[in-house]
Design an enzyme around this catalytic site. Sequence first.
Site: not given
Length: 408
Positions: A12, A97, A186, A247, A390
């Site tokens: 990743n 990823r 996601h 965010r 993940e």
Amino acid sequence: MTATATRVLVLNSGSSSVKYQLLDMHDGSRLAVGLVERIGEETSRLTHTALTGGGAGKRERTGPIADHEAALKAVAEELSADGLGLDSPELAAIGHRVVHGGLRFTEPTVVDDEVLAEVERLVPVAPLHNPANITGIRTARALRPDLPQVAVFDTAFHTTMPESAARYAIDVETADAHRIRRYGFHGTSHAYVSRETARLLGKAPEDVNVIVLHLGNGASASAVRGGRCVDTSMGLTPLEGLVMGTRSGDIDPAVTFHLQRVAGMSTDEIDVLLNKKSGLVGLCGDNDMREIRRRIDEGDERAQLAFDVYIHRLKKYIGAYYAVLGRVDAIAFTAGVGENAAPVREAAVAGLEELGLALDSALNDERSDDARLISAPYARVAVAVVPTDEELEIARQAFTLVSENSLD
Ligand code: ADP
């Protein structure tokens, strides 16, 4: 691929970091995990943990690591020191990823020059993420050119969204010319968690409708019908939707014109404001839910406001996705906040008894790393906590793909 090749290295790659895990797909176990941070700085650090064999234990290296190539070489050295080197015939693939796969990549994909060029063409819609992902793939390819490099896209799970959910209501030609639509992110987590939720209910994914709430520092919700995503809260970029650590999530787009016209802010300044200085941090100065809860316990009103705004948005999405799905079998909480913050779960479903939602507060308060149900026995809709994974999902998808290809 040889029959004994059962290992997958998952990478990743971020702009200044590389997270990695080496998994054995024979049983899904982890052989090594690690992180290279502050790449390109004097104070780079590699933390490596071997989880198997004689080398088991944690090691750390500090000192400058100039770029991703140097980072991956250092990772390869650490793995070799544990007898898990990249030259091992047991390595079946490297799974990467990749944040943005646009509309083209609906499945994990073996990377070749043409795939890499397409991921590059998507840089304008994912300027923060795709360049680092591309660098990671290029570097890994140079180290093991003969090995399949598999890209697993964060957007792929959401490509099943119908046009009614994926389209913004703006001029179609403008939207299409600039590839403006809702992509969602996601996806690897939403795919994994929705499947695990079905398993927890003892049902096939095809038979279950789930609302997945991925609440980490970034946060997104998705509506999954029979294993396929039909709506998700993030959009063209990860800025849309839920209130997140830093965010804003949903906001009237006119706020941006207003800030330009009235406050004289530049586009880049507004970008930083909405992505890095908003959400929980904008509302109360902290983005860690543990700290926010601690401040609330001390009577801090700003922290309470931040929590309330966060929960209000979350509830709105639960209601919206309930309506989108029509029938909901389960709501699944995942990621750092979703897995650990019992007060968030409690507040998010409070008052929704008419929708068949009720928690068992003792189960909700119990701490565990396992996937589990926390709903009251009489509740019509199951509420679950499902730790996301993940890396395992990326490794599984990469391994499945290379295994299928080797049978062709
Ligand atoms: P990401 O992968 O998006 O960086 P994570 O899924 O690791 O984020 O979630 C990180 C967030 O999880 C932290 O910012 C914090 O708010 C929250 N978190 C982690 N542990 C706990 C906990 N024990 N209680 C409440 N919140 C927690």
